[in-house]
Design a protein around this motif. Structure first.
Motif, PDB file in Angstrom:
ATOM      1  N   ILE A 166       1.254  -1.144   0.116  1.00  0.00           N
ATOM      2  CA  ILE A 166      -0.182   0.167  -0.108  1.00  0.00           C
ATOM      3  C   ILE A 166       1.342   1.135   0.165  1.00  0.00           C
ATOM      4  O   ILE A 166       1.274   1.574   0.615  1.00  0.00           O
ATOM      5  CB  ILE A 166      -0.926  -0.118   1.051  1.00  0.00           C
ATOM      6  CG1 ILE A 166      -2.373  -1.093   1.026  1.00  0.00           C
ATOM      7  CG2 ILE A 166      -1.804   1.300   1.486  1.00  0.00           C
ATOM      8  CD1 ILE A 166      -2.780  -1.336   2.406  1.00  0.00           C
ATOM      9  N   GLY A 167       0.873   2.104  -1.199  1.00  0.00           N
ATOM     10  CA  GLY A 167       1.775   3.335  -0.789  1.00  0.00           C
ATOM     11  C   GLY A 167       1.116   4.586  -0.405  1.00  0.00           C
ATOM     12  O   GLY A 167      -0.066   4.245  -0.425  1.00  0.00           O
ATOM     13  N   SER A 168       1.629   5.416   0.326  1.00  0.00           N
ATOM     14  CA  SER A 168       1.134   6.772   0.264  1.00  0.00           C
ATOM     15  C   SER A 168       2.483   8.002  -0.460  1.00  0.00           C
ATOM     16  O   SER A 168       3.775   7.895  -0.332  1.00  0.00           O
ATOM     17  CB  SER A 168       1.403   6.776   1.617  1.00  0.00           C
ATOM     18  OG  SER A 168       2.292   6.436   2.158  1.00  0.00           O
ATOM     19  N   VAL A 169       2.151   9.121  -0.684  1.00  0.00           N
ATOM     20  CA  VAL A 169       3.188  10.078  -0.515  1.00  0.00           C
ATOM     21  C   VAL A 169       2.584  11.171  -0.014  1.00  0.00           C
ATOM     22  O   VAL A 169       1.505  11.560  -0.068  1.00  0.00           O
ATOM     23  CB  VAL A 169       2.819  10.559  -2.539  1.00  0.00           C
ATOM     24  CG1 VAL A 169       1.308  10.258  -3.194  1.00  0.00           C
ATOM     25  CG2 VAL A 169       3.583  10.710  -3.082  1.00  0.00           C
ATOM     26  N   ALA A 170       3.448  12.081  -0.074  1.00  0.00           N
ATOM     27  CA  ALA A 170       3.481  13.701   0.389  1.00  0.00           C
ATOM     28  C   ALA A 170       3.395  14.348  -0.228  1.00  0.00           C
ATOM     29  O   ALA A 170       5.565  14.232  -0.313  1.00  0.00           O
ATOM     30  CB  ALA A 170       3.282  13.852   1.780  1.00  0.00           C
ATOM     31  N   VAL A 171       3.594  15.663  -0.946  1.00  0.00           N
ATOM     32  CA  VAL A 171       4.411  16.405  -1.577  1.00  0.00           C
ATOM     33  C   VAL A 171       3.798  17.922  -1.727  1.00  0.00           C
ATOM     34  O   VAL A 171       2.470  18.477  -1.533  1.00  0.00           O
ATOM     35  CB  VAL A 171       4.615  16.283  -3.531  1.00  0.00           C
ATOM     36  CG1 VAL A 171       4.825  14.334  -3.706  1.00  0.00           C
ATOM     37  CG2 VAL A 171       2.557  16.278  -4.024  1.00  0.00           C
ATOM     38  N   THR A 172       4.682  18.468  -2.234  1.00  0.00           N
ATOM     39  CA  THR A 172       4.748  20.100  -1.945  1.00  0.00           C
ATOM     40  C   THR A 172       5.558  20.469  -4.081  1.00  0.00           C
ATOM     41  O   THR A 172       6.121  19.510  -4.571  1.00  0.00           O
ATOM     42  CB  THR A 172       4.463  20.837  -1.237  1.00  0.00           C
ATOM     43  OG1 THR A 172       6.273  20.660  -0.519  1.00  0.00           O
ATOM     44  CG2 THR A 172       4.083  20.119   0.380  1.00  0.00           C
ATOM     45  N   GLY A 173       5.421  22.152  -3.851  1.00  0.00           N
ATOM     46  CA  GLY A 173       6.409  22.813  -4.528  1.00  0.00           C
ATOM     47  C   GLY A 173       7.402  22.833  -4.129  1.00  0.00           C
ATOM     48  O   GLY A 173       7.863  22.536  -2.620  1.00  0.00           O
ATOM     49  N   SER A 174       8.122  23.887  -5.362  1.00  0.00           N
ATOM     50  CA  SER A 174       9.307  24.689  -4.407  1.00  0.00           C
ATOM     51  C   SER A 174       9.289  25.736  -4.032  1.00  0.00           C
ATOM     52  O   SER A 174       9.838  26.893  -3.217  1.00  0.00           O
ATOM     53  CB  SER A 174      10.484  23.553  -4.985  1.00  0.00           C
ATOM     54  OG  SER A 174      10.472  24.272  -6.533  1.00  0.00           O
TER      55      SER A 174
END
Length: 150
Positions: free
Chosen positions: A14-22
């Motif tokens: 089971i995958g998960s992700v957390a991303v933002t910009g720079s």
């Protein structure tokens, strides 16, 4: 893992992700613009493309909870600040708050989206209608995604 014969899902990864910009991203007036989310806090299964397409392509079928934050700098009072959740290149859900005042603001939204586990993908788009281009603070703009069930 609880096997499917015993009532489980059979899912082991089971995958998960957390991303933002720079930094900041300029969004033209009345134009949906893909959010450049290129900073991964975590991406457990490498399902987020942070270099080219800025999209999530899960390889396990099921429903995923998508939590989004959208930060806009110096909005115009009462302008729309829309966070659009796209699936396979088409709009699937739109959070449409209006700015209140002209101070920097952050809006949160969420949605549960189904994916086929092979080719379906998610992208986040930004929109504003202030009359001219506005900057979105990408340090405050991003998504967290987690699998919630089959």
């Amino acid at each position: 893992t609880l096997g499917t014969a015993n009532g489980g899902t059979g899912v082991t990864a089971i995958g998960s992700v957390a991303v933002t910009g720079s930094s900041t991203q300029s969004v033209n007036n009345a134009t949906y613009t893909k959010a450049t989310l290129n900073v991964e806090s975590y991406d457990t299964n490498s399902w987020w493309d942070s270099a080219t397409n800025y999209r999530f392509t899960p390889q396990v079928a099921g429903k995923y909870l998508i939590l989004a934050n959208t930060g806009i700098n110096a909005p115009v009072d009462a302008q729309y600040v829309i966070t659009a959740f796209y699936k396979n290149g088409a709009g699937a859900f739109y959070a449409q708050p209006r700015a209140s005042g002209t101070n920097n603001q952050t809006f949160s939204s969420f949605y549960v989206m189904s994916f086929n586990g092979s080719t379906d993908y998610f992208e986040m788009y930004l929109y504003q209608d202030a009359g001219s281009a506005k900057n979105f603070d990408m340090d405050r703009t991003g998504v967290s995604i987690v699998w919630v069930g089959p």
